[in-house]
Design an enzyme around this catalytic site. Structure first.
Site, short mmCIF file in Angstrom:
data_model
loop_
_atom_site.label_atom_id
_atom_site.label_comp_id
_atom_site.label_asym_id
_atom_site.label_seq_id
_atom_site.Cartn_x
_atom_site.Cartn_y
_atom_site.Cartn_z
N SER A 91 0.84 -1.20 0.00
CA SER A 91 0.00 0.00 0.00
C SER A 91 0.87 1.25 0.00
O SER A 91 1.81 1.37 0.80
CB SER A 91 -0.91 -0.01 1.23
OG SER A 91 -1.69 1.16 1.28
N GLY A 92 0.55 2.19 -0.91
CA GLY A 92 1.30 3.42 -1.02
C GLY A 92 2.47 3.36 -1.98
O GLY A 92 3.23 4.33 -2.08
N THR A 96 -2.22 2.55 -7.95
CA THR A 96 -3.34 3.27 -8.55
C THR A 96 -2.87 4.28 -9.58
O THR A 96 -3.46 4.43 -10.65
CB THR A 96 -4.16 3.95 -7.45
OG1 THR A 96 -4.64 2.97 -6.53
CG2 THR A 96 -5.34 4.70 -8.04
N ASN A 142 -0.73 5.87 3.26
CA ASN A 142 -1.04 6.38 1.92
C ASN A 142 -2.21 7.34 2.03
O ASN A 142 -3.24 7.00 2.63
CB ASN A 142 -1.38 5.22 0.98
CG ASN A 142 -1.52 5.66 -0.46
OD1 ASN A 142 -1.36 6.84 -0.78
ND2 ASN A 142 -1.84 4.72 -1.33
N SER A 145 -5.23 5.71 -0.53
CA SER A 145 -5.10 4.26 -0.56
C SER A 145 -6.37 3.62 -1.12
O SER A 145 -7.49 3.97 -0.72
CB SER A 145 -4.84 3.73 0.86
OG SER A 145 -4.81 2.32 0.87
N SER A 146 -6.19 2.69 -2.04
CA SER A 146 -7.35 1.95 -2.58
C SER A 146 -7.83 0.98 -1.53
O SER A 146 -7.10 0.07 -1.13
CB SER A 146 -6.95 1.20 -3.85
OG SER A 146 -6.60 2.08 -4.88
N GLY A 372 -2.72 -3.20 -1.92
CA GLY A 372 -1.39 -3.79 -1.71
C GLY A 372 -1.31 -4.55 -0.40
O GLY A 372 -2.21 -4.54 0.43
N GLU A 374 -0.57 -5.45 3.28
CA GLU A 374 -0.69 -4.58 4.44
C GLU A 374 -0.23 -5.30 5.71
O GLU A 374 -0.60 -6.48 5.94
CB GLU A 374 -2.13 -4.10 4.62
CG GLU A 374 -2.61 -3.17 3.52
CD GLU A 374 -4.00 -2.63 3.75
OE1 GLU A 374 -4.37 -1.65 3.06
OE2 GLU A 374 -4.71 -3.17 4.62
#
Length: 1215
Positions: A91-92, A96, A142, A145-146, A372, A374
């Site tokens: 993540s981050g 995306t 993030n 973050s998605s 992502g 985590e």
């Protein structure tokens, strides 16, 4: 990075760090793109940068995400295979953003000028801001973050143009709606909506700032750096418009958000008996207003639960069980999460409807943008699902880049050095397997055995984790358990995990939603569980496992491209490079193993058939003029192609069914040669085409040159032929006049030109800019007193109006005489070959001019042409002319062979030698001298020589027979010559039915005097309709009256198409009509008079479905008694005065009664309740809520359609 000297995690990290610090965030490992998040804008995604990657292979330009997009798009069009781009990382790390840039590139290069194609491109790009608003949130790692996964499939037609798209959604983190950790935020849309909503929305939904709601302020994070919620909300609304969401749909979406926000402000307090009650019922009343449901029912659902006992499979008693505050809060949160989750799924499905393919789909490019890996301090069921999906993606990467590749080398008997790597299949089996049971299976069993009590279900799961301890990647730790993922060890908390896995709403909530009057809210909950079903509903673990399996299946069907993203630090800093964290990511991403496999393996492989089909053009042994000619098998064909293209032997190997190429540079060289082949073929075709046009143009120039040289002669020859017709064989001709080269040039002195003589003559004649039709030298017969007449030199100039005779006196030009053309009555000539002529003019003091002119015939022709042949040409043995006024003189002509040249004039006698016979015509034009014909040999393809002198040095080789491409069969179909068919026979003559309405008798009718007797099924023709129920009909040639309710209309048969008439005979085109004087026409044409409305005209239908009746009464007005009486007092029907007796009784037509109007439904609620003004629940350190919003005016009632139509008709009648 395959060119690194030392292959280790440290050397990879050093290379990435140097590139990142130099603002070079992309690099390659073979075909895999490595991306390190810069946490700043580098300006590398502009249109100028994008155009540099268009049509280039990835080694021609620096590493970039545009290069991966170009490779996927090119491979789809070139190899006709579906493509997918798999973006992975924690993540981050920038997943995306990479997905957005791929969509940007494909939309820019995919072409297509059709409006529907551009609409699809706009919609694909518009999905980014819309789904980011509803599916992304700020986390600790993030800012964007998605919190969900999506797989976007862009569908293309055969030309590579996007025609549609589809989004598949995976695992929305709906728990974020009701709770976030400190310094995180809810989904972006809640802050955008509460900050930037319009005044109408605030009034309608009672909207306040984000600090006034528990769901948006509990984490004490309302603002985020570099995020402008107001601007993002405008982008979200624009995306909704582009995708096609209607204003009503948008309003309902925002209503659902308002319901969720207000649900978070419903707080429960504990009563003396331990049960919960709502602290502020005004909040619940306002939520009931937004949901369009009963407030009492909403309060009951939030504070109680209906329980049903069962005994032996039979239904028992039903109880209302009160809930304590914790249970009531859990039920409230479950409702909020369900509404938001279903709203998000509805948005995705609505987007898919708008992006439905407009035409046939040939290929697909898929873009995977998913959450992502985590690792948090508190990891629960959501992190387990997210990390499980990432394990599946890592498994795909291992399967396709490491495991499958090495297995293929063994299967194809390729020389290969095996590479060791970690296969994470054991971790995937630990989570998803059923036998032996994995984590998801143990969760499902715990939920099934202790479904009533979440705590008991968690304890049951703790006991079942002991079974999983045999797996080396699992470790039980009491109320926690540890899983050794490929990306690191993660410890998960078991508390609440079984309840999240169950993910089921109670029946009371479904009943509440079912009772709502809001159709949009009900549509979000279409899939409701069947209470009578004994099957266990699927859990959240079951759904994510099925979704991950379907995702893997879709990805395995396409040719993958990989983007591995790396996060340089946890602080989102553009200058901090955390080597320890990056070394960890390099390790679990398997970059070192990927480099080793890439350096030891082969970059490209394909079957022999596809290799031959792709590159057979590069070898003269396998192709001729673009056709496949290889006679051997496909394997030997591949070897021949690689040998003829000069590829070294160590760059390729032949397997059992495939050809392997080691380096991508070799493949790019083959592709470049293939592109150059088509370029060269196109150049040859263009060269041949240009030479053809050059040859054609040269031929055209020669034809034009010949025509230019001869077209004037043809016009002059026409004038000369007209001169022969004028003389009509009455005068002997001079040989000079009959020469084939003789042309009637007209202006021999070039008066129309700019020479000195012409200028002097024009000035002397005073003709200004007037055109000259004829000019030449001549002699005028001058008579002097006491002397005989003698010729004197003159110049003749003929214009459109007069003949000018110019005299030359000592280098000066003076006008001797001007003879208007209208004064010339006739021209007299002799019948011998002399050149004398007389203009017989009106009687004047000067007399008639007698001229000697060598171009007499041409002069006569010009005068006849200018006067429309009104001048008479007389030819005889003598010429009579008026020497002076009232004095006639005759000139005689006789033959004298002693005269050698021309003729001799003396004393009114002209002696002339014999000439050519009068019926002589002009000689044929002389032949040109034979010259050297210049051949057209310009251009390399036009060789010297011809059929008699062929150049055999460069003779082409014999064309070999064409063969079908491997895997494709072609059959030689012999096309038979067209057989001449006899013309079809004319269609039989069908007598058309008369264009009258025909009716059939439904019943028998005995007619009396003036009436027609009918039998059942008799067919009659209608003559006249009447409103009193009697119609005049014709039967067997006799007319009479019959009741109309005894008749029914006979449908007409379709008319046969008329036979096409023969084509008209060809005619010569008519002469152009004279120009019409528009001024005179407009004067003679009367101006249109304004139309006057006829009051007695029949009405015209003005309402849809309302047409005028057969009478003249307006349909929406009733006829008066006088009108009815006047209508019945005329005509020859039986009811008139001339009839013998009244008509028989006929059933009256029943008068239709208007349908009854349904009563207006009474709304459940009398109006909008006041917006709650109570402060939000004290959660965290949030600020005080805003003041209450004023109550809006009650909505207006429904429109009375009947009254509106009546008013409209009345206005028309008044007008």
């Amino acid at each position: 990075m395959t060119l690194l000297t030392t292959i280790s995690n440290e050397s990879i990290n050093d290379n990435l760090q140097k590139r990142w610090l130099n603002a070079e965030i992309y690099t390659y490992i073979g075909g895999v793109l490595i991306s390190v998040n810069p946490f700043r804008d580098l300006g590398i995604y502009t249109d100028e940068v994008l155009q540099k990657y268009k049509g280039k292979n990835r080694l021609e330009v620096p590493p970039h995400v545009f290069g991966i997009a170009e490779s996927a798009y090119y491979n789809m069009n070139a190899y006709h295979e579906n493509q997918c781009v798999i973006i992975s990382g924690e993540s981050g790390a920038g997943k995306t953003e990479a997905a957005k840039r791929i969509m940007q590139y494909i939309a820019a290069v995919s072409g297509g000028q059709d409006s529907s194609i551009q609409e699809i491109k706009d919609m694909v790009l518009a999905t980014n801001p819309l789904l980011e608003s509803f599916g992304c949130a700020k986390t600790l790692r993030n800012n964007n973050s998605s919190r969900h996964g999506k797989y976007l499939e862009i569908m293309f037609n055969a030309q590579g143009e996007p025609v549609g798209a589809q989004i598949t959604n995976y695992l929305l983190e709906k728990g974020r709606v009701v709770g976030q950790v400190e310094n995180e935020r809810n989904f972006h849309i809640f802050y955008q909506f509460t900050k930037a909503a319009s005044d109408d929305q605030r009034e309608q939904f009672g909207l306040q700032g984000p600090e006034s709601y528990a769901y948006t302020s509990m984490s004490n994070c309302l603002e985020v750096q570099n995020i402008n919620d107001t601007e993002d909300f405008a982008a979200t609304l624009n995306a909704m418009r582009i995708i096609g969401l209607t204003a009503n749909e948008q309003s309902e979406m925002f209503r659902m958000l308002a319901i969720i926000l207000w649900l978070g402000n419903v707080q429960f307090e504990e009563m003396d008996d331990g049960n919960a009650r709502i602290a502020d019922t005004s909040v619940a009343d306002f939520i009931a207003y937004l949901m369009d449901t009963d407030p009492a029912m909403l309060q009951k659902v939030l504070t109680t639960r209906v329980m049903e006992t069962q005994r032996g499979g039979r239904r028992g008693s039903i109880y209302d069980v009160p809930l304590n505050p914790a249970q009531a809060t859990a039920g409230r949160d479950a409702l909020s999460k369900a509404i938001y989750n279903n709203l998000f799924e509805w948005i995705v499905s609505r987007i898919n409807i708008s992006m439905k393919p407009r035409s046939a789909t040939a290929h697909i490019i898929g873009i995977l943008d998913i959450f992502g890996f985590e690792i948090f301090e508190d990891n629960s069921f959501e992190q387990l699902c997210i990390n499980y999906v990432n394990e599946k993606l890592q498994q795909i990467f291992i399967e396709l880049t490491l495991k499958t590749e090495q297995e293929e080398y063994v299967r194809e008997q390729i020389k290969w050095t095996p590479i060791k790597y970690f296969n994470n299949k054991i971790v995937c089996d630990l989570i998803e397997e059923r036998k032996p049971p994995g984590i998801f299976a143990a969760l499902n069993d715990a939920c099934a055995t202790a479904h009533a009590d979440p705590a008991a279900a968690d304890n049951s799961f703790v006991q079942r984790t002991a079974i999983l301890s045999s797996n080396p990647h699992f470790e039980a730790r009491g109320a926690q358990f540890l899983v050794r993922h490929y990306a690191g060890d993660v410890t998960y908390n078991i508390a609440g995990m079984t309840d999240k896995n169950k993910d089921a709403l109670i029946k009371d909530i479904f009943d509440l939603i079912g009772s709502s009057g809001n159709q949009f809210l009900q549509s979000l909950f279409r899939d409701r569980p069947d209470p009578g079903s004994k099957r266990r509903p699927p859990t959240a673990g079951d759904r994510i496992k099925a979704s991950a399996g379907a995702l893997v299946d879709n990805l395995m069907k396409a040719q993958p491209s990989y983007i591995r993203t790396i996060k340089p630090n946890q602080n989102r800093s553009p200058t901090e490079y955390d080597s320890k964290a990056i070394l960890h990511q390099i390790k679990y991403l398997g970059l070192q193993e990927n480099i080793r496999v890439r350096r030891a393996g082969f970059a490209y492989r394909n079957t022999f058939e596809k290799m031959v089909e792709r590159f057979y053009l590069l070898s003269p042994s396998t192709s001729y003029a673009g056709e496949y000619t290889w006679q051997g098998d496909t394997k030997s064909g591949c070897v021949q192609i690689l040998k003829d293209t000069g590829i070294p032997k160590d760059e390729w190997q032949m397997g059992v069914t495939k050809a392997f190429i080691k380096n991508p540079e070799t493949l790019f060289a083959l592709e470049t040669m293939r592109d150059r082949y088509w370029h060269n073929m196109a150049s040859r075709i263009q060269r041949a085409w240009r030479n053809y046009w050059r040859y054609k143009n040269e031929c055209a120039k020669r034809i034009q040159r010949f025509w230019k040289n001869n077209k004037e002669g043809l016009e002059y020859a026409k004038i000369r032929d007209y001169g022969h017709q004028v003389l009509a064989g009455r005068k002997e001709r001079r040989r000079f006049s009959l020469l084939g080269s003789r042309r009637f040039m007209g202006d021999y002195l070039d008066v129309n030109g700019k020479n000195a003589l012409g200028t002097e003559l024009r000035s002397a004649c005073g003709i200004g800019a007037e055109d000259v039709n004829f000019s030449c030298r001549a002699q005028l017969l001058i008579s002097k007193f006491g002397r005989s007449s003698k010729p004197s030199p003159r110049f003749l100039v003929v214009t459109n109006k007069a003949v000018h005779i110019v005299k030359v006196d000592e280098a000066s030009f003076t006008l001797d005489r001007k003879i208007p053309l209208i004064t010339i009555k006739s021209i007299s000539l002799s019948n011998l070959r002399d050149d004398w002529m007389v203009f017989n003019c009106n009687v004047s003091e000067e007399g008639d001019p007698v001229l000697h002119c060598y171009f007499k015939t041409e002069l006569i022709v010009q005068l006849l042409r200018l006067t429309q042949a009104s001048i008479n040409v007389s030819i005889g043995p003598t010429i009579e002319y008026a020497k002076k006024k009232g004095k006639k003189q005759v000139i005689s002509f006789r033959k004298d062979e002693t005269v050698l040249h021309d003729d001799v004039y003396k004393s009114h006698t002209v002696r002339v030698p014999s000439g050519e016979p009068p019926n002589s015509v002009s000689r044929p034009p002389p032949k040109r001298k034979p010259g050297t014909v210049r051949p057209i040999t310009h251009g390399k393809l036009l060789r010297a020589g011809g059929p008699s002198n062929q150049n055999t040095k460069g003779a082409p080789r014999t064309k070999p027979a064409a063969q079908p491409l491997p895997g494709k069969s072609t059959t030689n179909v012999t096309v038979a010559p067209p057989v001449a068919k006899a013309p079809p026979a004319p269609p039989p003559f069908v007598q058309e039915e008369p264009d009258v309405e025909r009716y059939r008798a439904k019943f028998a009718f005995e007619g009396q005097e003036g009436e027609v007797s009918l039998k059942k099924d008799d067919v009659v023709e209608l003559v006249e309709k009447d409103d009193n129920g009697w119609w005049l009909v014709r039967k067997d040639g006799e007319e009479g009256w019959a009741p109309n309710n005894y008749l029914e209309l006979v449908p007409r048969k379709p008319k046969t198409a008329p036979i096409a008439p023969p084509p008209p005979a060809r005619r010569l085109p008519p002469s152009a009509p004279p120009a019409v004087n528009t001024t005179s026409l407009s004067k003679n044409t009367p101006s249109p008079k304004p139309e006057v409305t006829n009051a007695s005209a029949k009405p015209v239908a003005v309402f849809p479905g309302v047409v005028p009746s057969s009478s003249s009464t307006t349909p929406w007005k009733k006829s008066t008694a006088n009108e009815i009486a006047n209508a019945n007092s005329t005509g020859s029907r039986p009811g008139s005065a001339s009839a013998a007796k009244p008509p028989p009784p006929v059933a009256t037509k029943p008068k239709p009664t208007p349908p009854q109007v349904a009563t207006k439904p009474v709304p459940k609620q009398p109006g909008k309740p006041p917006i709650p003004s109570a402060a939000r629940p004290p959660v965290g350190n949030g600020s005080a809520p805003k003041a209450a919003v004023s109550r809006p005016v009650a909505p207006a009632g429904q429109l009375d359609l009947a009254a509106a139509l009546a008013k409209r008709a009345q206005r028309m009648a008044d007008d």
